[in-house]
Design an enzyme around this catalytic site. Sequence first.
Site, PDB file in Angstrom:
ATOM      1  N   GLU A   1       1.186  -1.214   0.086  1.00 25.82           N
ATOM      2  CA  GLU A   1       0.122   0.343  -0.171  1.00 25.82           C
ATOM      3  C   GLU A   1       0.790   1.486   0.006  1.00 25.82           C
ATOM      4  OE1 GLU A   1      -1.853  -0.120   3.797  1.00 25.82           O
ATOM      5  OE2 GLU A   1      -3.909   1.684   3.295  1.00 25.82           O
TER       6      GLU A   1
ATOM      7  N   LYS B   1      -9.620   1.343  -1.675  1.00 28.19           N
ATOM      8  CA  LYS B   1     -10.142   0.689  -0.364  1.00 28.19           C
ATOM      9  C   LYS B   1     -11.562   0.912   0.429  1.00 28.19           C
ATOM     10  CE  LYS B   1      -7.499   0.541   3.846  1.00 28.19           C
ATOM     11  NZ  LYS B   1      -5.818   0.528   4.324  1.00 28.19           N
TER      12      LYS B   1
ATOM     13  N   CYS C   1      -4.492  -3.406   2.904  1.00 25.59           N
ATOM     14  CA  CYS C   1      -4.664  -3.710   4.175  1.00 25.59           C
ATOM     15  C   CYS C   1      -5.912  -4.101   4.968  1.00 25.59           C
ATOM     16  CB  CYS C   1      -3.374  -2.447   4.659  1.00 25.59           C
ATOM     17  SG  CYS C   1      -2.585  -2.627   5.698  1.00 25.59           S
TER      18      CYS C   1
ATOM     19  N   VAL D   1       0.373  -2.071  11.428  1.00 29.11           N
ATOM     20  CA  VAL D   1       0.780  -1.999  11.589  1.00 29.11           C
ATOM     21  C   VAL D   1       0.380  -2.709  13.179  1.00 29.11           C
ATOM     22  CG1 VAL D   1       1.382   0.232  10.933  1.00 29.11           C
ATOM     23  CG2 VAL D   1      -0.673   0.289  12.380  1.00 29.11           C
TER      24      VAL D   1
HETATM   25  C1  ACM Z   1      -3.723   0.209   7.197  1.00 30.89           C
HETATM   26  O1  ACM Z   1      -5.217  -0.432   7.048  1.00 30.89           O
HETATM   27  N1  ACM Z   1      -3.450   0.655   6.179  1.00 30.89           N
HETATM   28  C2  ACM Z   1      -3.848  -0.919   8.900  1.00 30.89           C
END
Ligand code: ACM
Length: 257
Positions: free
Chosen positions: A39, A109, A142, A169
């Site tokens: 990402e 996203k 992510c 993270v």
């Molecule tokens: C994330 O979705 N970058 C933790």
Amino acid sequence: MFRIGVLQNHPRFLKVRENIAEAFSLMEKSRADLWVLPEFFATGYNFKTQKEVSSVAEPISNGMTSGLLSSWAKKNDCAVIAGLPEKWGAKIYNSAVFVTADSVSVYRKTHLFGAEKKFFSPGNTGFWTRSFKGVQVGLMICFDWFFPESARTLSLKGAQIIAHPANLVLPWAPEGMKIRSLENRVFTATANRVGAERGLRYIGSSQITSPKGELLSRLSGTRAGISVIAIDPAKALDKKINKANDLFKDRREKFYV
Ligand code: ACM
């Protein structure tokens, strides 16, 4: 056989050209049919102002990053999936492109994470798959992984491989993605970044998993690198768990919300 590569990089914040050049120099060390990059692989992630985001957001159709990825895909006869902040009119999306020699598709996203909600519009593309070299590939970004509906939707739409650009993270995704593989009988390729950035530390551990939930490869938690493996994508077409059970045919949709 089909070769999947994941890139794990350590982008310098807002240094887009340098980060793209460094990514390509890592990818040149091997050959893959499909490369998955993190990402925001070329911009960094931990934005503090809208101005910073706007300074690196790019249109997909004629943007520098998509253009460079397309040239690279053409030169190397491969597809590349990579995350970037996408400028679309007045909006900015957390997007990932699926680039081949002659096409670029975009996924935006669906599930924004934390401070992303301040800077990005929620994705409106929904989940889709496309075929490359005869293999059906879908993508999610992510935090989408935390919602089992993401991987399930992609799998029901025929994905054999789920590409998963990430900037993780929290600690759970590497183990959790084994379950996403197993419960959908698909391959997954998570490409994460490493390093610390303005107080956030990214966990690396980019990996590829099999339809049986096996870990096929995993990179370190701290170092940049690549991993390329050959898989048989046909294995993801078999949804049978045993003689009596088929993962998709046995679904009881009327009991699900
Ligand atoms: C994330 O979705 N970058 C933790």
